[in-house]
Write a protein that holds these residues in place. Sequence first.
Motif, mmCIF file in Angstrom:
data_model
loop_
_atom_site.group_PDB
_atom_site.id
_atom_site.type_symbol
_atom_site.label_atom_id
_atom_site.label_comp_id
_atom_site.label_asym_id
_atom_site.label_seq_id
_atom_site.Cartn_x
_atom_site.Cartn_y
_atom_site.Cartn_z
ATOM 1 N N SER A 159 -2.048 -6.256 6.327
ATOM 2 C CA SER A 159 -1.206 -6.682 5.204
ATOM 3 C C SER A 159 -1.511 -5.827 3.981
ATOM 4 O O SER A 159 -2.502 -6.058 3.279
ATOM 5 C CB SER A 159 -1.446 -8.167 4.884
ATOM 6 N N PHE A 160 -0.678 -4.832 3.753
ATOM 7 C CA PHE A 160 -0.865 -3.946 2.605
ATOM 8 C C PHE A 160 -0.455 -4.678 1.327
ATOM 9 O O PHE A 160 0.623 -5.260 1.252
ATOM 10 C CB PHE A 160 -0.031 -2.674 2.777
ATOM 11 N N GLY A 161 -1.331 -4.662 0.331
ATOM 12 C CA GLY A 161 -1.078 -5.349 -0.929
ATOM 13 C C GLY A 161 -1.784 -6.688 -1.043
ATOM 14 O O GLY A 161 -1.804 -7.295 -2.115
ATOM 15 N N GLU A 162 -2.370 -7.157 0.056
ATOM 16 C CA GLU A 162 -3.052 -8.462 0.054
ATOM 17 C C GLU A 162 -4.154 -8.529 -0.998
ATOM 18 O O GLU A 162 -4.298 -9.528 -1.718
ATOM 19 C CB GLU A 162 -3.644 -8.734 1.442
ATOM 20 N N ASN A 163 -4.934 -7.472 -1.108
ATOM 21 C CA ASN A 163 -6.059 -7.483 -2.048
ATOM 22 C C ASN A 163 -5.636 -7.293 -3.498
ATOM 23 O O ASN A 163 -6.486 -7.341 -4.400
ATOM 24 C CB ASN A 163 -7.074 -6.402 -1.668
ATOM 25 N N GLU A 164 -4.355 -7.062 -3.728
ATOM 26 C CA GLU A 164 -3.879 -6.859 -5.099
ATOM 27 C C GLU A 164 -3.368 -8.158 -5.734
ATOM 28 O O GLU A 164 -3.004 -8.172 -6.902
ATOM 29 C CB GLU A 164 -2.728 -5.839 -5.105
ATOM 30 N N LEU A 165 -3.338 -9.244 -4.983
ATOM 31 C CA LEU A 165 -2.701 -10.473 -5.469
ATOM 32 C C LEU A 165 -3.557 -11.254 -6.459
ATOM 33 O O LEU A 165 -3.029 -12.006 -7.289
ATOM 34 C CB LEU A 165 -2.349 -11.380 -4.280
ATOM 35 N N PHE A 166 -4.887 -11.116 -6.355
ATOM 36 C CA PHE A 166 -5.788 -11.854 -7.235
ATOM 37 C C PHE A 166 -6.940 -10.961 -7.676
ATOM 38 O O PHE A 166 -7.277 -9.993 -7.009
ATOM 39 C CB PHE A 166 -6.369 -13.089 -6.530
ATOM 40 N N ARG A 193 2.478 -10.261 -9.254
ATOM 41 C CA ARG A 193 3.744 -9.918 -8.598
ATOM 42 C C ARG A 193 3.646 -8.543 -7.940
ATOM 43 O O ARG A 193 4.213 -7.560 -8.395
ATOM 44 C CB ARG A 193 4.869 -9.986 -9.616
ATOM 45 N N THR A 194 2.898 -8.526 -6.850
ATOM 46 C CA THR A 194 2.671 -7.304 -6.083
ATOM 47 C C THR A 194 3.265 -7.469 -4.688
ATOM 48 O O THR A 194 3.047 -8.496 -4.047
ATOM 49 C CB THR A 194 1.157 -7.031 -5.947
ATOM 50 N N PRO A 195 4.037 -6.513 -4.204
ATOM 51 C CA PRO A 195 4.614 -6.648 -2.856
ATOM 52 C C PRO A 195 3.539 -6.612 -1.774
ATOM 53 O O PRO A 195 2.545 -5.886 -1.896
ATOM 54 C CB PRO A 195 5.553 -5.443 -2.746
ATOM 55 N N VAL A 196 3.725 -7.410 -0.746
ATOM 56 C CA VAL A 196 2.812 -7.441 0.404
ATOM 57 C C VAL A 196 3.616 -7.096 1.651
ATOM 58 O O VAL A 196 4.605 -7.762 1.963
ATOM 59 C CB VAL A 196 2.154 -8.825 0.570
ATOM 60 N N THR A 197 3.200 -6.049 2.332
ATOM 61 C CA THR A 197 3.877 -5.613 3.553
ATOM 62 C C THR A 197 2.931 -5.795 4.734
ATOM 63 O O THR A 197 1.888 -5.150 4.807
ATOM 64 C CB THR A 197 4.307 -4.135 3.452
ATOM 65 N N THR A 198 3.295 -6.680 5.644
ATOM 66 C CA THR A 198 2.459 -6.972 6.813
ATOM 67 C C THR A 198 3.002 -6.204 8.006
ATOM 68 O O THR A 198 4.127 -6.447 8.451
ATOM 69 C CB THR A 198 2.443 -8.488 7.097
ATOM 70 N N VAL A 199 2.195 -5.249 8.495
ATOM 71 C CA VAL A 199 2.618 -4.369 9.587
ATOM 72 C C VAL A 199 1.954 -4.809 10.890
ATOM 73 O O VAL A 199 0.727 -4.891 10.972
ATOM 74 C CB VAL A 199 2.249 -2.901 9.286
ATOM 75 N N VAL A 200 2.769 -5.109 11.889
ATOM 76 C CA VAL A 200 2.278 -5.516 13.208
ATOM 77 C C VAL A 200 2.227 -4.290 14.111
ATOM 78 O O VAL A 200 3.252 -3.647 14.351
ATOM 79 C CB VAL A 200 3.180 -6.600 13.828
ATOM 80 N N GLY A 201 1.038 -3.958 14.583
ATOM 81 C CA GLY A 201 0.860 -2.761 15.397
ATOM 82 C C GLY A 201 1.260 -2.939 16.848
ATOM 83 O O GLY A 201 1.791 -3.976 17.252
ATOM 84 N N LYS A 240 -5.777 3.670 12.923
ATOM 85 C CA LYS A 240 -4.556 4.464 13.019
ATOM 86 C C LYS A 240 -3.399 3.771 12.309
ATOM 87 O O LYS A 240 -2.632 4.404 11.571
ATOM 88 C CB LYS A 240 -4.207 4.696 14.486
ATOM 89 N N LEU A 241 -3.277 2.454 12.509
ATOM 90 C CA LEU A 241 -2.219 1.677 11.869
ATOM 91 C C LEU A 241 -2.319 1.772 10.349
ATOM 92 O O LEU A 241 -1.320 1.979 9.653
ATOM 93 C CB LEU A 241 -2.316 0.218 12.307
ATOM 94 N N PHE A 242 -3.535 1.658 9.835
ATOM 95 C CA PHE A 242 -3.744 1.717 8.387
ATOM 96 C C PHE A 242 -3.326 3.068 7.824
ATOM 97 O O PHE A 242 -2.596 3.142 6.823
ATOM 98 C CB PHE A 242 -5.211 1.442 8.060
ATOM 99 N N HIS A 243 -3.760 4.132 8.439
ATOM 100 C CA HIS A 243 -3.478 5.473 7.906
ATOM 101 C C HIS A 243 -1.996 5.852 8.054
ATOM 102 O O HIS A 243 -1.464 6.597 7.231
ATOM 103 C CB HIS A 243 -4.373 6.514 8.582
ATOM 104 N N GLU A 244 -1.351 5.343 9.081
ATOM 105 C CA GLU A 244 0.064 5.682 9.283
ATOM 106 C C GLU A 244 0.977 4.955 8.325
ATOM 107 O O GLU A 244 2.071 5.429 8.007
ATOM 108 C CB GLU A 244 0.464 5.368 10.722
ATOM 109 N N HIS A 245 0.564 3.787 7.827
ATOM 110 C CA HIS A 245 1.465 2.965 7.026
ATOM 111 C C HIS A 245 1.001 2.723 5.580
ATOM 112 O O HIS A 245 1.729 2.082 4.829
ATOM 113 C CB HIS A 245 1.678 1.614 7.717
#
Length: 230
Positions: free
Chosen positions: A139-146, A186-194, A223-228
């Motif tokens: 989940s990209f952006g998760e750590n930016e919420l708080f 108000r930060t977008p969170v993008t959850t990528v399923v590998g 790999k998932l982290f670096h690609e997305h």
Amino acid sequence: MSLQLVKTAELNPNKNYVLGCHPHGIMSVGAFVCFTTESCGFIETFPGVRSCLAVLAGLFRIPLLREYLMCAGLYPVSKPSLTHLLSKSGKGNAVVIVIGGAAESLASSPGINTVVMRKRKGFVRVALQFGADLVPVYSFGENELFRQVIFTEGSVGLRLQNLFKKIAGFAPCLFLGERLGWLPYRTPVTTVVGSPISVPKLALASDKEVDYYHGLYMEALTKLFHEHKV
């Protein structure tokens, strides 16, 4: 705040899955919204697959919170619960576990992506026991919420935090949000399923076999982290 679910590969509804979600963050907002609600369209994205989020079993010992968690469709990360979901509920089950737990939550901070993984192998053993394919999720952006309040060594706050951990089994954290102090930024969170990692059914997997599939999982997650990553 906007949330988005991204698919990178199909999930076969005739199989079961163990999805490892990272990072934990403060509230695991990405995991909760994507896998326990239909806000991000999981059912349409993965037809025939049912997702369920398994959280710290100790939370179910707290009155009122327990009832809230059950009403929200959450499950405890316990052997009976996982056994039921992966062996007694048919096929097409995607059990989501936020792997890093409290250790990863306490390392949560904006701009930092800390994943506690090297010694977390229980989820791999469970996947092998039931022949459920492993799927990395980030989940990209998760750590930016708080913004978390970090207690210094020897402080009263840190001592209280450690005391609570001994009593309840998990460490609470003090955090700040944007509006009213507790709502997320108000930060977008993008959850990528590998892509799923094929796992054989091994009722009594050896440590060597667990280490092998744990290694494959870590490679796929990296790999998932670096690609997305943005």
